[in-house]
Scaffold this motif. Structure first.
Motif, PDB file in Angstrom:
ATOM      1  N   HIS A  72      84.917  39.624  56.003  1.00  0.00           N
ATOM      2  CA  HIS A  72      85.729  40.701  56.687  1.00  0.00           C
ATOM      3  C   HIS A  72      86.915  41.107  55.776  1.00  0.00           C
ATOM      4  O   HIS A  72      87.852  40.385  55.779  1.00  0.00           O
ATOM      5  CB  HIS A  72      86.611  40.305  58.216  1.00  0.00           C
ATOM      6  CG  HIS A  72      85.370  39.652  59.230  1.00  0.00           C
ATOM      7  ND1 HIS A  72      84.578  38.411  58.711  1.00  0.00           N
ATOM      8  CD2 HIS A  72      84.890  40.131  60.218  1.00  0.00           C
ATOM      9  CE1 HIS A  72      84.038  38.258  59.994  1.00  0.00           C
ATOM     10  NE2 HIS A  72      84.051  39.175  60.811  1.00  0.00           N
ATOM     11  N   TRP A  73      86.425  42.275  55.193  1.00  0.00           N
ATOM     12  CA  TRP A  73      87.391  42.791  54.194  1.00  0.00           C
ATOM     13  C   TRP A  73      88.557  43.641  54.896  1.00  0.00           C
ATOM     14  O   TRP A  73      88.262  44.412  55.642  1.00  0.00           O
ATOM     15  CB  TRP A  73      86.734  43.972  53.205  1.00  0.00           C
ATOM     16  CG  TRP A  73      85.712  43.149  52.588  1.00  0.00           C
ATOM     17  CD1 TRP A  73      84.424  43.332  52.652  1.00  0.00           C
ATOM     18  CD2 TRP A  73      85.691  42.384  51.166  1.00  0.00           C
ATOM     19  NE1 TRP A  73      83.657  42.489  51.464  1.00  0.00           N
ATOM     20  CE2 TRP A  73      84.727  41.942  51.037  1.00  0.00           C
ATOM     21  CE3 TRP A  73      86.852  41.822  50.777  1.00  0.00           C
ATOM     22  CZ2 TRP A  73      84.297  41.226  49.719  1.00  0.00           C
ATOM     23  CZ3 TRP A  73      86.620  41.150  49.470  1.00  0.00           C
ATOM     24  CH2 TRP A  73      85.397  40.593  49.008  1.00  0.00           C
ATOM     25  N   LEU A  74      89.707  43.073  54.345  1.00  0.00           N
ATOM     26  CA  LEU A  74      91.201  43.600  55.039  1.00  0.00           C
ATOM     27  C   LEU A  74      91.709  44.687  54.177  1.00  0.00           C
ATOM     28  O   LEU A  74      91.570  44.670  52.851  1.00  0.00           O
ATOM     29  CB  LEU A  74      92.131  42.541  55.128  1.00  0.00           C
ATOM     30  CG  LEU A  74      91.464  41.287  55.965  1.00  0.00           C
ATOM     31  CD1 LEU A  74      92.528  40.286  56.063  1.00  0.00           C
ATOM     32  CD2 LEU A  74      90.836  41.673  57.498  1.00  0.00           C
ATOM     33  N   ALA A  75      92.554  45.552  55.006  1.00  0.00           N
ATOM     34  CA  ALA A  75      93.430  46.448  54.260  1.00  0.00           C
ATOM     35  C   ALA A  75      94.603  45.854  53.355  1.00  0.00           C
ATOM     36  O   ALA A  75      95.113  44.809  54.232  1.00  0.00           O
ATOM     37  CB  ALA A  75      93.735  47.848  55.337  1.00  0.00           C
ATOM     38  N   GLY A  76      94.882  46.250  52.238  1.00  0.00           N
ATOM     39  CA  GLY A  76      95.988  45.518  51.656  1.00  0.00           C
ATOM     40  C   GLY A  76      95.694  43.955  51.194  1.00  0.00           C
ATOM     41  O   GLY A  76      94.369  43.835  51.017  1.00  0.00           O
ATOM     42  N   THR A  77      96.462  43.409  50.745  1.00  0.00           N
ATOM     43  CA  THR A  77      96.124  41.917  49.992  1.00  0.00           C
ATOM     44  C   THR A  77      96.424  40.894  50.860  1.00  0.00           C
ATOM     45  O   THR A  77      96.613  39.670  50.329  1.00  0.00           O
ATOM     46  CB  THR A  77      97.021  42.131  48.405  1.00  0.00           C
ATOM     47  OG1 THR A  77      98.406  42.195  49.061  1.00  0.00           O
ATOM     48  CG2 THR A  77      96.516  42.901  47.655  1.00  0.00           C
ATOM     49  N   ASP A  78      97.172  41.188  51.932  1.00  0.00           N
ATOM     50  CA  ASP A  78      97.589  39.785  52.887  1.00  0.00           C
ATOM     51  C   ASP A  78      96.713  39.674  53.819  1.00  0.00           C
ATOM     52  O   ASP A  78      95.849  40.387  54.058  1.00  0.00           O
ATOM     53  CB  ASP A  78      98.871  40.341  53.661  1.00  0.00           C
ATOM     54  CG  ASP A  78     100.035  40.405  52.926  1.00  0.00           C
ATOM     55  OD1 ASP A  78     100.127  39.661  51.707  1.00  0.00           O
ATOM     56  OD2 ASP A  78     100.846  41.002  53.246  1.00  0.00           O
ATOM     57  N   ALA A  79      96.399  38.109  54.159  1.00  0.00           N
ATOM     58  CA  ALA A  79      95.298  37.522  55.039  1.00  0.00           C
ATOM     59  C   ALA A  79      96.079  36.643  55.984  1.00  0.00           C
ATOM     60  O   ALA A  79      96.909  35.829  55.548  1.00  0.00           O
ATOM     61  CB  ALA A  79      94.446  37.369  54.407  1.00  0.00           C
ATOM     62  N   PRO A  80      95.342  36.154  57.036  1.00  0.00           N
ATOM     63  CA  PRO A  80      95.671  35.201  57.834  1.00  0.00           C
ATOM     64  C   PRO A  80      95.525  33.891  56.950  1.00  0.00           C
ATOM     65  O   PRO A  80      94.513  33.910  56.338  1.00  0.00           O
ATOM     66  CB  PRO A  80      94.886  35.183  59.343  1.00  0.00           C
ATOM     67  CG  PRO A  80      94.654  36.428  59.399  1.00  0.00           C
ATOM     68  CD  PRO A  80      94.431  37.074  57.931  1.00  0.00           C
ATOM     69  N   ALA A  81      96.200  32.765  57.312  1.00  0.00           N
ATOM     70  CA  ALA A  81      95.815  31.516  56.368  1.00  0.00           C
ATOM     71  C   ALA A  81      94.446  30.925  57.381  1.00  0.00           C
ATOM     72  O   ALA A  81      94.190  31.129  58.319  1.00  0.00           O
ATOM     73  CB  ALA A  81      97.140  30.705  56.909  1.00  0.00           C
ATOM     74  N   VAL A  82      94.067  29.889  56.529  1.00  0.00           N
ATOM     75  CA  VAL A  82      92.856  29.491  56.564  1.00  0.00           C
ATOM     76  C   VAL A  82      93.155  28.418  57.881  1.00  0.00           C
ATOM     77  O   VAL A  82      94.321  27.843  57.896  1.00  0.00           O
ATOM     78  CB  VAL A  82      92.269  28.676  55.532  1.00  0.00           C
ATOM     79  CG1 VAL A  82      91.142  27.742  56.111  1.00  0.00           C
ATOM     80  CG2 VAL A  82      91.558  29.459  54.329  1.00  0.00           C
ATOM     81  N   GLY A  83      92.463  28.286  58.980  1.00  0.00           N
ATOM     82  CA  GLY A  83      92.607  27.556  59.971  1.00  0.00           C
ATOM     83  C   GLY A  83      93.646  28.292  61.079  1.00  0.00           C
ATOM     84  O   GLY A  83      93.692  27.685  62.071  1.00  0.00           O
ATOM     85  N   ALA A  84      94.081  29.355  60.861  1.00  0.00           N
ATOM     86  CA  ALA A  84      94.844  30.156  61.974  1.00  0.00           C
ATOM     87  C   ALA A  84      94.075  30.602  62.960  1.00  0.00           C
ATOM     88  O   ALA A  84      92.881  31.220  62.873  1.00  0.00           O
ATOM     89  CB  ALA A  84      95.640  31.244  60.962  1.00  0.00           C
TER      90      ALA A  84
END
Length: 402
Positions: A72-84
């Motif tokens: 799932h490609w996201l806008a921007g460079t931030d992403a939720p942490a693994v396990g979140a």
């Protein structure tokens, strides 16, 4: 990773968790344990939507099947942490639109294959229309009308749509031809009595949810026919836009229905006649204008050179004037038009030794311009138009060929 979008295409919200990150060419994507987003494939574009984690939203701009899983490609460079833990929300309008278009394609393709024996060799779902490629060289309006009527009849019958998974060994030889060699479990989308096809896309529960189907236009592609179509909400939008355009055309023409078509055809015929007459009159006009300049033309070593600026002239007018002037032997035209920057055209008639492209190469620096051409005709743009200096250059240039 469970593909919930295949089990229930109406499931548009779900809670799950992040299982991994992917970075590629400056993009950031995430892997999710349970997936409700459809990844691009089979001619159908990917879903879009949002992920919500710790009261923060992340926009999903693309979804792609990769060896690592569904990214799932996201806008921007931030992403939720693994396990979140996350809350997923699919763009419902886009999902419904894709379901309507994709299932409409199944219906259209089934009618072509059953009624005419023409297989669908390609499918693409675009932003405006969907297309199918048919294994046939031509498609008549009569056939299109019949197929459209049959497809919409299937929609109105509101037939059930079934999705079943089979092992490769359970499939008929005809279906096996449509399945990739390494695929052991095959998902079939079935309209009982009409169609069954391997497909990974999202489909409605009943054919009626596809909405009205409209076949739009055809084009030839690599010896086959490419058919454009719309379904459901797109058809409703197409109908409204067509009504608006038709109303505006009828208002402009001053008639409606077949009378509008007849009047438009008559106007087209009259316009072609007027255009032909205009072309003939322009040639006469340019001839008269050119000959009226003979007293102002320069005698340069036996050549008659017309150096003239017409502020009202565009490049088409300059070409017409040059053709009229150079229609007689021993003539050279150096013509300018406009108010700056200026169109500049050079041409020569029969019996003139000067290559006008070489003369242009000398004039461009003086005129702060540039262009190109050959020995017969050269043209370009000039920022300034110092006519006295240009006249001197022409006289000096001619001596090289005297």
């Amino acid at each position: 990773m469970s593909k919930l979008y295949q089990m229930d295409p109406y499931l548009l919200q779900y809670r799950s968790e992040i299982t991994g990150h992917v970075e590629q060419s400056g993009r950031v994507g995430v892997l999710i344990k349970d997936n409700i987003f459809y990844p691009a494939g089979g001619g159908q574009p990917a879903d879009r939507g949002t992920l919500v984690c710790a009261r923060r939203s992340y926009e999903v701009v693309d979804v792609e099947q990769t060896p690592a899983g569904i990214v799932h490609w996201l806008a921007g460079t931030d992403a939720p942490a693994v396990g979140a833990g996350i809350f997923m929300r699919v763009d419902a309008e886009r999902r419904l639109d894709h379901m309507q278009q994709h299932h409409g394609q199944h219906i259209i393709s089934a009618v072509f294959e059953q009624q005419y024996g023409w297989a669908t060799t390609g499918f693409h779902l675009g932003e405006q229309t969907g297309t199918i490629d048919l294994a046939v060289s031509e498609l008549s309006d009569q056939v299109l009308q019949q197929v459209e009527a049959e497809a919409n009849q299937i929609v109105m019958e509101n037939l059930p749509v079934q999705v079943k998974t089979y092992r490769r060994s359970e499939l008929s030889p005809d279906l096996l031809q449509k399945v990739p060699p390494g695929e052991q479990e095959v998902r079939l989308v079935i309209i009982p009595g009409l169609d069954e096809n391997p497909c990974c896309g999202t489909h409605p529960r009943y054919t009626g949810e596809t909405g009205p189907i409209k076949l739009l236009k055809t084009e030839k592609v690599r010896g086959q026919v490419r058919l454009h179509f719309v379904c459901g909400g797109r058809t409703v939008h197409w109908m409204w836009q067509t009504y608006i355009w038709q109303r505006r055309l009828e208002q402009a023409i001053g008639a409606a229905g077949q009378e509008a078509v007849s009047r438009l055809a008559k106007r087209e015929s009259e316009l072609k006649k007027l255009q032909k007459e205009r072309k003939e009159l322009l040639q006469f006009k340019y001839h008269c204008l050119a000959e009226a300049q003979v007293p102002q033309a320069l005698q340069v070593s036996g050549a008659l050179v017309l150096l003239q600026h017409w502020p009202e002239a565009d490049m088409d007018m300059l070409r017409g004037l040059a053709a009229a002037w150079c229609g007689k032997p021993g003539r050279v035209a150096v013509l300018a038009g406009g108010h700056g920057p200026y169109d500049l055209l050079l041409a020569r008639g029969a019996g003139v030794a000067w290559p006008v492209n070489r003369l242009a190469e000398v004039l461009w620096p003086l005129c702060q311009g540039k262009g190109g051409g050959n020995a017969e005709v050269a043209q370009g743009k000039a920022q300034i138009l110092p006519l006295p200096e240009m006249q001197q250059i022409i006289a000096d240039f001619n001596r090289q060929f005297s």
